[in-house]
Motif scaffolding. Structure first.
Motif, PDB file in Angstrom:
ATOM      1  N   GLY A  33      11.983   3.477   7.478  1.00 40.80           N
ATOM      2  CA  GLY A  33      11.110   2.293   7.066  1.00 40.80           C
ATOM      3  C   GLY A  33      11.757   0.937   7.151  1.00 40.80           C
ATOM      4  O   GLY A  33      11.200   0.062   7.364  1.00 40.80           O
ATOM      5  N   LEU A  37      10.939  -2.597   8.887  1.00 49.56           N
ATOM      6  CA  LEU A  37      10.520  -3.674   8.437  1.00 49.56           C
ATOM      7  C   LEU A  37      11.589  -4.942   8.923  1.00 49.56           C
ATOM      8  O   LEU A  37      10.956  -5.883   9.313  1.00 49.56           O
ATOM      9  CB  LEU A  37      10.762  -3.596   6.920  1.00 49.56           C
ATOM     10  CG  LEU A  37       9.844  -2.887   6.075  1.00 49.56           C
ATOM     11  CD1 LEU A  37      10.222  -2.554   4.637  1.00 49.56           C
ATOM     12  CD2 LEU A  37       8.413  -3.664   6.144  1.00 49.56           C
ATOM     13  N   LEU A  50       3.430   4.772  12.294  1.00 51.25           N
ATOM     14  CA  LEU A  50       3.996   5.118  10.886  1.00 51.25           C
ATOM     15  C   LEU A  50       3.910   6.356  10.160  1.00 51.25           C
ATOM     16  O   LEU A  50       3.143   6.568   9.752  1.00 51.25           O
ATOM     17  CB  LEU A  50       3.648   3.725   9.979  1.00 51.25           C
ATOM     18  CG  LEU A  50       4.723   3.391   8.886  1.00 51.25           C
ATOM     19  CD1 LEU A  50       6.137   3.232   9.169  1.00 51.25           C
ATOM     20  CD2 LEU A  50       3.953   2.104   8.211  1.00 51.25           C
ATOM     21  N   VAL A  57      12.444   3.977   2.160  1.00 51.17           N
ATOM     22  CA  VAL A  57      11.349   3.348   2.157  1.00 51.17           C
ATOM     23  C   VAL A  57      10.216   4.088   2.838  1.00 51.17           C
ATOM     24  O   VAL A  57      10.437   4.443   4.217  1.00 51.17           O
ATOM     25  CB  VAL A  57      11.422   1.943   2.799  1.00 51.17           C
ATOM     26  CG1 VAL A  57      10.252   1.159   2.728  1.00 51.17           C
ATOM     27  CG2 VAL A  57      12.458   1.150   2.143  1.00 51.17           C
ATOM     28  N   VAL A  62       6.070   0.694   3.692  1.00 54.16           N
ATOM     29  CA  VAL A  62       6.168  -0.050   4.797  1.00 54.16           C
ATOM     30  C   VAL A  62       4.640  -0.811   4.821  1.00 54.16           C
ATOM     31  O   VAL A  62       4.812  -2.025   4.939  1.00 54.16           O
ATOM     32  CB  VAL A  62       6.607   0.346   5.891  1.00 54.16           C
ATOM     33  CG1 VAL A  62       6.576  -0.132   7.164  1.00 54.16           C
ATOM     34  CG2 VAL A  62       7.913   1.133   5.770  1.00 54.16           C
ATOM     35  N   CYS A  63       3.870  -0.107   5.029  1.00 56.43           N
ATOM     36  CA  CYS A  63       2.674  -0.650   5.089  1.00 56.43           C
ATOM     37  C   CYS A  63       1.711  -1.617   4.126  1.00 56.43           C
ATOM     38  O   CYS A  63       1.540  -2.879   4.442  1.00 56.43           O
ATOM     39  CB  CYS A  63       1.440   0.479   5.408  1.00 56.43           C
ATOM     40  SG  CYS A  63      -0.136  -0.094   5.911  1.00 56.43           S
ATOM     41  N   ARG A  65       3.974  -3.456   2.312  1.00 54.31           N
ATOM     42  CA  ARG A  65       4.818  -4.664   2.378  1.00 54.31           C
ATOM     43  C   ARG A  65       4.302  -5.641   3.532  1.00 54.31           C
ATOM     44  O   ARG A  65       4.435  -6.601   3.490  1.00 54.31           O
ATOM     45  CB  ARG A  65       6.166  -4.413   2.588  1.00 54.31           C
ATOM     46  CG  ARG A  65       6.899  -3.666   1.382  1.00 54.31           C
ATOM     47  CD  ARG A  65       8.362  -3.631   1.622  1.00 54.31           C
ATOM     48  NE  ARG A  65       8.899  -2.693   0.398  1.00 54.31           N
ATOM     49  CZ  ARG A  65      10.454  -2.440   0.506  1.00 54.31           C
ATOM     50  NH1 ARG A  65      11.033  -3.008   1.296  1.00 54.31           N
ATOM     51  NH2 ARG A  65      10.716  -1.551  -0.507  1.00 54.31           N
TER      52      ARG A  65
END
Length: 117
Positions: A33, A37, A50, A57, A62-63, A65
């Motif tokens: 992750g 990013l 993903l 992470v 991740v999604c 963020r």
């Protein structure tokens, strides 16, 4: 399309990457992750496939963020996971995923989730 595939298990990236590349899409792969990013901050992607359960992470983080920091161009984010229990699916939707793809996948499912059909 330029598509990022993120999964900590290389074998889980191979099949979707092969299907997409064979159809002429540009595919980039990453194993966690944080790498995802960092790369998304530097390059433009049309979609991200993903994995949810990654060390460090998670895909959920991740999604979240990405959704918290995105501008007017909304990135198409597809959860790519083996977690199919209802509570987990609800959590993925709440995190902001556009689609949820349950492993094992078919090429048809992948194309549908990425809106390529």
């Amino acid at each position: 399309m330029k598509i990022l595939i993120v999964d900590d298990h290389p074998i889980n990236r191979t099949l979707p990457a092969t299907w997409l590349a064979r159809r002429g899409h540009e595919v980039v792969e990453r194993g966690d992750g944080l790498q995802a990013l960092e790369l998304i901050a530097q390059e433009r992607f049309d979609a991200v496939l993903l994995d949810i359960g990654m060390p460090g992470v998670s895909g959920l983080d991740v999604c979240r963020r990405l959704r918290a920091s995105e501008g007017p161009d909304r990135l198409h984010i597809v959860a790519y996971t083996a977690h199919a229990i209802p509570e987990m699916l609800d959590e993925m939707r709440e995190a902001g995923f556009d689609e949820i793809l349950i492993k094992p996948i078919t090429e048809e499912d992948l194309l549908r989730a990425l809106r390529l059909t």
